[in-house]
Design an enzyme around this catalytic site. Structure first.
Site: not given
Length: 591
Positions: A77, A138
């Site tokens: 990610c 994130h």
């Protein structure tokens, strides 16, 4: 008298016509970017799945352009999203891990996307676009103190932000276990237990008079035991509070997340953003929480698919995308809005348990998955563009493209001609429009952490796409197709196997990467390796050194994936309330 009246009437009619048609033809396009989380390319109907229903995503593909060789810059990610946002390999932004941890683990860490970096949102904001991010980020929040928000989306070009500054992970849902540093958690817990037993033993020995134990020793041991317990218990046993939060712009509005209503809230915020900005150029990045674990259990979709909870989540995600598409269409924005759908990387093969079954996605015919370096299953992702009236419906592009291409594509469409840094992506519009047939990505490079793991070459005028693996992660247990012992494959030391000569595949003839080429099976074997070697050397020369690279003309980025930046720091922890008593619920009508 009649002539002036007729002239005035004609002018008004022309103005009205211009108002109706000009809005679509002269106005700069809007952008709606949709990114799934951990979605396997084989989970989508238009990419070959016949057992999970994805009619809304399939509709986007039938009404637009489908890319069949769309590649993420990393199989995890944080680095993949950094590359997507900046149009550059994650290593250029400091997201190259040389150890075990390859993604950000704590919202209270100091690592993140540097304020010095430039995102496509920042470029479009400078061009007068209103920009919004709804969903997962994130890429960090704070640098030096709580509230500096140096890594926050608002500092990277997004006028509006609502969503998860971290990610949705198992710790957010009680009973789903933990995703963060489990080995370290167990070590600290066992150490605290042993220290506690040792302390009690020494106290008993002293009280019984069996041994003259120094009181200062007991005090020191007691203090050390308290510290070890605190280091283990405070950051790890409260992860749901520390990491599972929702922010609106720079305010924490929910801590911890109420997971059950999260999908509907994200959708509502995305729809509201489009409605608010319908009369001006806008960019919306709808960064979905699906299909990362923990999987949702929304009653409307529970048990409706043929593939358990994971299949239910795919079909719920497809419904969300359908609702967002309906909003764009109902507002009359379709012909002036480029919609894009993708995933940050491939599905997580190792994520399963006996109670739920498979929690990760299916990567189709491609080998490997999330966190497996350059294997195709972890980096080949869906890529769908819809723009009625501009892009021909039902088009398929079978050329190498990248998530990093969004940055230069958006910049081009926003008519941004200002100088930029070194970019690794390319403007996709000539390919999408059908004006060219060949991708500018003759070479592409694949990283496992900070290490160049593999490289591909698409020779001009050839259908072949060669890929050389310089090292591959070691699967466990032996004979498995993933790293089931650790859940995430590592990129260094004894966790990988180096190949000399590299493993070489032709993805055109062998997309599953099951038959390595040899000098006997591939006449161009030596030439291919020579061309790839030269391309790798050129690519490495474009990366900044510790000082300044002559090619890149930029200083080396700060390393964002060091332990010092990843580990939890209480003074950086976002909090609603008075730290450490953080907690609040979003005040909004029931959904």
């Amino acid at each position: 008298m009649r002539f002036p009246f007729v002239s005035l009437l004609l002018c008004l009619l022309l103005a009205a016509v211009n108002d109706v048609t000009g809005k679509e033809t002269n106005k700069r396009p809007n952008f709606v970017l949709i990114m799934a989380d951990d979605l396997g390319i084989g989970d989508i109907g238009c990419y070959g799945n016949t057992t999970i229903r994805t009619p809304n995503i399939d509709r986007l593909a039938s009404e637009g352009v489908k890319l069949t060789q769309h590649i993420a810059a990393a199989p995890l990610c944080t680095p993949s999203r950094a590359a997507f946002m900046t149009g550059r390999y994650a290593l250029r932004s400091g997201f190259g891990s040389r150890g075990r941890v390859q993604v950000l683990l704590f919202l209270g860490g100091s690592g993140g996307l540097s304020p010095k970096e430039t995102t496509f949102a920042k470029r479009l904001q400078q061009q007068g676009y209103t920009t919004g991010l709804v969903g997962k980020w994130h890429l960090g929040v704070n640098c030096e103190h709580r509230g500096d928000h140096c890594h926050h989306p608002n500092q990277h070009g997004f006028n509006y932000y609502y969503g998860l500054p971290f990610t949705l992970f198992n710790d957010c849902t009680p009973g789903e276990g933990s995703d963060v540093m489990n080995a370290e958690q167990n070590m600290l817990q066992n150490m605290a237990l042993m220290l506690g037993v040792g302390l009690l033993t020494l106290i008993c020995v002293r009280v019984c008079g069996l041994l003259d134990v120094s009181l200062w020793l007991l005090v020191a041991l007691f203090s050390f035991t308290i510290v070890v317990n605190a280091v283990w218990y405070v950051p790890f046993k409260h992860l749901r509070t520390w990491n599972c939060i929702i922010m609106r712009n720079q305010d924490v509005i929910e801590q911890p997340i109420t997971v059950e209503t999260l999908p509907q809230r994200l959708l509502g915020e995305a729809q509201d953003f489009i409605r608010r900005n319908r009369d001006q150029p806008f960019l919306l990045f709808f960064s979905l929480a699906h299909t990362h674990t923990p999987l949702f259990q929304t009653p409307t979709f529970a048990g409706k698919s043929r593939h358990g909870r994971y299949g239910d989540n795919i079909e719920e995600m497809d419904w969300l995308i359908g609702q967002l598409t309906k909003t764009v269409d109902s507002l009359g924005l379709a012909n002036n809005t480029l919609m894009y759908f993708t995933s940050d990387h491939g599905g997580h093969l190792e994520d399963r348990d006996s109670r739920t079954g498979q929690k990760g996605g299916w990567n189709g015919i491609y080998r490997g998955g999330k966190a497996m370096g350059g294997w195709e299953g972890g980096i080949r992702v869906p890529g769908i563009f819809r723009w009625p009236g501009r892009l021909a419906a039902g088009t398929e592009v079978d050329e190498p493209t990248s998530l990093m291409d969004l940055y230069p594509t958006l910049k081009h469409l926003a008519e941004d001609t200002q100088p930029d840094r070194h970019l690794d992506g390319h403007n996709l519009m000539p390919l999408l429009d059908g004006k060219v047939k060949t991708s500018k990505h003759e070479f592409m490079f694949h990283y496992c952490g900070a290490y160049l793991n593999a490289a591909r070459w698409h020779p001009p005028g050839s259908n072949s796409v060669y890929k050389a693996h310089f090292f591959t992660p070691n699967f466990s247990p032996p004979g498995a197709v993933g790293c089931y012992h650790t859940k995430i494959c590592m990129c260094h030391g004894e966790r990988v196997t180096h190949h000399n000569p590299p493993l070489l595949y032709d993805l055109f003839h062998d997309p599953s990467e099951s038959r390595p080429l040899t000098p006997d099976s591939e006449p161009r074997y030596t030439e291919v390796l020579e061309q790839i070697t030269k391309a790798v050397e050129k690519h490495k020369s474009s990366l900044p050194d510790e000082a300044v690279s002559a090619d890149a003309q930029e200083t080396a980025p700060d390393a964002e994936m060091t332990w010092e930046k990843i580990l939890w720091k209480p003074w950086l922890q976002p909090c609603c309330g008075t730290f450490p008593f953080c907690g609040c619920r979003e005040d909004r009508p029931e959904i």
